[in-house]
Design a protein around this motif. Structure first.
Motif, short mmCIF file in Angstrom:
data_model
loop_
_atom_site.label_atom_id
_atom_site.label_comp_id
_atom_site.label_asym_id
_atom_site.label_seq_id
_atom_site.Cartn_x
_atom_site.Cartn_y
_atom_site.Cartn_z
N VAL A 73 0.84 -1.20 0.00
CA VAL A 73 0.00 0.00 0.00
C VAL A 73 0.88 1.25 0.00
O VAL A 73 1.81 1.36 0.80
CB VAL A 73 -0.93 -0.02 1.24
N SER A 74 0.55 2.21 -0.87
CA SER A 74 1.38 3.40 -1.01
C SER A 74 0.69 4.68 -0.55
O SER A 74 1.25 5.77 -0.68
CB SER A 74 1.79 3.58 -2.48
N LEU A 75 -0.54 4.58 -0.01
CA LEU A 75 -1.26 5.75 0.50
C LEU A 75 -2.10 5.32 1.70
O LEU A 75 -2.84 4.34 1.63
CB LEU A 75 -2.18 6.34 -0.58
N SER A 76 -1.96 6.06 2.81
CA SER A 76 -2.76 5.80 4.01
C SER A 76 -3.45 7.09 4.44
O SER A 76 -2.83 8.16 4.44
CB SER A 76 -1.88 5.29 5.16
N VAL A 119 -0.44 13.21 16.89
CA VAL A 119 -0.53 11.96 16.11
C VAL A 119 -0.35 12.24 14.63
O VAL A 119 0.33 11.49 13.91
CB VAL A 119 -1.88 11.25 16.36
N VAL A 120 -0.94 13.33 14.15
CA VAL A 120 -0.84 13.65 12.72
C VAL A 120 0.61 13.85 12.32
O VAL A 120 1.06 13.35 11.27
CB VAL A 120 -1.69 14.91 12.40
N LYS A 121 1.36 14.55 13.14
CA LYS A 121 2.77 14.80 12.82
C LYS A 121 3.57 13.50 12.81
O LYS A 121 4.37 13.26 11.89
CB LYS A 121 3.36 15.77 13.84
N GLU A 122 3.36 12.66 13.82
CA GLU A 122 4.08 11.40 13.86
C GLU A 122 3.72 10.51 12.67
O GLU A 122 4.58 9.85 12.08
CB GLU A 122 3.80 10.68 15.18
N PHE A 123 2.45 10.51 12.31
CA PHE A 123 1.98 9.74 11.17
C PHE A 123 2.61 10.26 9.87
O PHE A 123 3.12 9.47 9.06
CB PHE A 123 0.46 9.84 11.11
N ALA A 124 2.59 11.58 9.67
CA ALA A 124 3.14 12.17 8.45
C ALA A 124 4.64 11.91 8.35
O ALA A 124 5.16 11.59 7.26
CB ALA A 124 2.85 13.66 8.42
N ASN A 125 5.37 12.04 9.46
CA ASN A 125 6.81 11.83 9.43
C ASN A 125 7.16 10.37 9.16
O ASN A 125 8.09 10.06 8.40
CB ASN A 125 7.44 12.27 10.76
N ALA A 126 6.42 9.45 9.79
CA ALA A 126 6.68 8.03 9.56
C ALA A 126 6.42 7.64 8.11
O ALA A 126 7.17 6.87 7.51
CB ALA A 126 5.82 7.19 10.50
N ALA A 127 5.34 8.19 7.54
CA ALA A 127 5.02 7.90 6.15
C ALA A 127 6.09 8.44 5.21
O ALA A 127 6.52 7.76 4.26
CB ALA A 127 3.66 8.49 5.80
N LYS A 128 6.55 9.65 5.47
CA LYS A 128 7.59 10.25 4.63
C LYS A 128 8.86 9.42 4.68
O LYS A 128 9.52 9.20 3.65
CB LYS A 128 7.87 11.68 5.09
N ASP A 129 9.22 8.92 5.86
CA ASP A 129 10.44 8.13 6.01
C ASP A 129 10.40 6.85 5.19
O ASP A 129 11.45 6.36 4.75
CB ASP A 129 10.65 7.77 7.49
N GLN A 130 9.20 6.30 4.98
CA GLN A 130 9.10 5.04 4.26
C GLN A 130 8.51 5.20 2.85
O GLN A 130 8.19 4.21 2.19
CB GLN A 130 8.26 4.04 5.06
N VAL A 132 5.64 6.50 1.83
CA VAL A 132 4.20 6.30 1.70
C VAL A 132 3.50 7.65 1.71
O VAL A 132 3.83 8.52 2.52
CB VAL A 132 3.66 5.40 2.85
N ASP A 133 2.55 7.84 0.81
CA ASP A 133 1.79 9.09 0.76
C ASP A 133 0.69 9.08 1.82
O ASP A 133 0.27 8.01 2.29
CB ASP A 133 1.18 9.28 -0.63
N ILE A 134 0.21 10.28 2.16
CA ILE A 134 -0.79 10.38 3.24
C ILE A 134 -2.03 11.13 2.78
O ILE A 134 -2.03 11.87 1.80
CB ILE A 134 -0.22 11.08 4.48
N GLY A 135 -3.11 10.90 3.53
CA GLY A 135 -4.36 11.62 3.35
C GLY A 135 -5.00 11.83 4.71
O GLY A 135 -4.60 11.21 5.71
N PHE A 136 -6.02 12.69 4.76
CA PHE A 136 -6.71 12.98 6.01
C PHE A 136 -8.22 12.92 5.82
O PHE A 136 -8.74 13.25 4.75
CB PHE A 136 -6.35 14.38 6.53
N LEU A 172 -3.33 21.14 5.98
CA LEU A 172 -2.77 21.16 4.63
C LEU A 172 -1.55 22.05 4.49
O LEU A 172 -1.00 22.19 3.39
CB LEU A 172 -3.85 21.58 3.63
N THR A 173 -1.11 22.67 5.58
CA THR A 173 0.09 23.51 5.51
C THR A 173 1.19 23.07 6.47
O THR A 173 2.35 23.45 6.30
CB THR A 173 -0.25 24.99 5.81
N LYS A 174 0.84 22.26 7.48
CA LYS A 174 1.83 21.93 8.51
C LYS A 174 2.46 20.55 8.35
O LYS A 174 3.46 20.25 9.01
CB LYS A 174 1.16 21.99 9.89
N TYR A 175 1.91 19.70 7.46
CA TYR A 175 2.34 18.30 7.47
C TYR A 175 2.82 17.80 6.10
O TYR A 175 2.82 16.61 5.85
CB TYR A 175 1.21 17.42 8.01
N GLY A 176 3.25 18.71 5.27
CA GLY A 176 3.80 18.32 3.98
C GLY A 176 2.75 18.00 2.95
O GLY A 176 1.59 18.40 3.05
#
Length: 491
Positions: A95-98, A132-143, A145-149, A179-183
């Motif tokens: 999976v490439s988007l969470s 949680v949003v920041k930790e989620f966004a950073n973890a996804a970027k490290d691996q 994986v794209d993100i959504g909310f 949409l401005t703080k988490y990449g």
């Protein structure tokens, strides 16, 4: 005389620098597209096939599906939270988007929003400094994986809800934060849920304008798009006929009376608005100790009725009270990924001869039937010759060189970058019809009704199309998980 001499010398120099052999004719041009067409972000979304949803919040800790808005933020305390584990599960599942529920109907925010105290800032977790949003966004970027909310329009906590202008201002302020703080954000979920006894109007057009202004390549999900549409149910089931095209003017967000139209789309639709099939791996959307993940055969059925019907499967995988994906969910996802790989890693058609009713521009044009056996599922394709009178018999045929083929899944894909075209098709094996269907789109998967078939010649006949059909890929696969007693609903 001197001028003529110089012109002659210049011409000879130019000719001497030309390649030794020139083409005797121009290359065959591709056929014209048939509108509407997908955008770049919609094409990228379609190719993901499976994406994740993570429902997480105070409901996780109250063992409920819909919060009241009166929960004490202190109840949220995922002491073992590890979003890198969530992302690792996504990667292992292919999976490439969470997508994360940044705020559900209870109004509790998984980030420390400046505009409310009903958030992780009121929780003892991370000593009131968690995000949680920041930790989620950073973890996804490290691996990678794209993100959504998901930001719920319905807010059962905030006192501004029901006051149209103040609440819309509040909602847009929170959109701006997310949409401005988490990449980069690749998808945002907006639905039409609202309090039934409250007079509330959502300013969707203003929301969408802001979203697109802040994230230029984002897909906006709602009943009416504009990027992705709801499929009309939460079971992961698209219509057996499913067009990516629809008329947005016929849609309204939160209108349950149009679910049938959402489910099938519209062959005369003026907008490209493909469907997303949302479903949870468990009976509920939030994690509950008493619930268990769906069985593998159920997940495979959902895959065939979503991805196999021209849609994307949005699979909810909820973290537990520790802040982790549960072990039994991970095990089921491993089984699911293994099953998909087992079924589709081998294409029996690749070892076969292939021919077609006709070829645009003739052999060597680049539009021959051999294009359906390469690994490009979008931009190389078989194209028949132009069908000016609409009566041309279009077919493509696969023939085994020696032994009979044994398979039970037929995969067909269109070159949707040039529009969705096929309206009706049939599949024959050694002259006997074994399946029929309507739309194809990005991917159509036929599970054959008797479980397993054998034969040497497989013909796919297109008997209805908007313009000439453009088939980008064909596969013949064997699904060992398909019991012979199971009758396919894919016809």
């Amino acid at each position: 005389m001197t001028t003529l001499y110089h012109l002659l010398i210049s011409t000879l120099i130019i000719l001497s620098n030309l390649p030794p052999s020139l083409p005797t004719r121009f290359a065959t041009t591709p056929p014209l597209p048939i509108s509407p067409l997908p955008s770049y972000s919609q094409l990228k979304w379609q190719q993901r096939e499976i994406i994740f949803f993570h429902h997480f919040g105070v409901n996780t800790f109250t063992d409920s599906e819909r919060g009241t808005g009166k929960e004490d933020p202190a109840i949220f305390n995922p002491t073992g939270l590890n979003t890198a584990q969530w992302v690792d599960v996504a990667v292992q599942t292919g999976v490439s988007l969470s997508i994360l529920t940044a705020k559900h109907h209870d109004g509790f925010c998984l980030w420390p929003s400046r505009y409310t105290d009903h958030s992780v800032a009121g929780s003892p977790w991370r000593d009131h400094h968690g995000d949680v949003v920041k930790e989620f966004a950073n973890a996804a970027k490290d691996q990678g994986v794209d993100i959504g909310f998901y930001l719920s329009p319905w807010d059962r906590h905030d006192e501004r809800y029901g006051k149209i202008i103040p609440y819309n201002e509040y909602y847009m302020a929170q959109l701006q934060e997310l949409l401005t703080k988490y990449g980069s954000v690749n998808e945002i979920w907006v639905d039409g849920h609202k309090e039934s006894d409250t007079n509330m109007t959502y300013y969707f057009s203003d929301w969408f304008s802001m979203i697109e202004g802040l994230q230029s390549t984002i897909n906006i999900f709602s009943d009416a798009g504009p990027g992705v549409r709801w499929v009309g149910n939460e079971d992961g089931v698209a219509g057996s006929t499913c067009w990516s095209t629809i008329n947005r003017t016929s849609l309204s967000i939160g209108n349950g009376s149009i679910v049938g139209y959402l489910n099938t789309g519209d062959p005369r639709g003026t907008d490209w608005l493909p469907a997303e099939c949302d479903v949870s791996i468990r009976p509920g959307w939030f994690w509950h100790k008493s619930e268990y993940p769906k069985e593998l055969d159920n997940l495979l059925e959902i895959y065939y009725t979503s991805v196999g019907r021209n849609c994307v499967m949005l699979l909810n995988v909820p973290p537990n009270t520790s802040g982790l994906i549960s072990a039994n969910d991970i095990q089921r996802l491993k089984e699911f990924k293994h099953a998909i790989d087992t079924i589709f890693s081998k294409n029996l058609a690749e070892d076969c001869y292939i021919k077609a009713s006709s070829i645009r521009g003739g052999k060597g044009s680049g539009f021959g039937p051999e294009s359906v056996l390469d690994r490009d599922h979008l931009w190389t394709y078989w194209a028949p010759k132009d069908d000016d009178d609409g009566k041309e018999d279009h077919w493509i045929e696969i023939k085994a060189p020696n032994e009979e083929l044994k398979f039970n899944v037929v995969r067909i894909q269109e070159a949707i970058g040039l529009g969705q075209r096929i309206q009706k098709h049939e599949i024959y094996i050694d002259g006997k019809r074994v399946a029929k269907g309507t739309t194809v789109g990005y991917k159509k998967l036929h599970r054959l009704n008797n479980g397993v078939v054998t034969g040497r010649i497989v013909r796919i006949q297109v008997i209805g199309s908007r313009g000439i059909p453009l088939i980008s890929s064909i596969g013949l696969h064997f699904d060992p998980f398909l019991a012979p007693k199971v009758k396919s609903s894919l016809r």
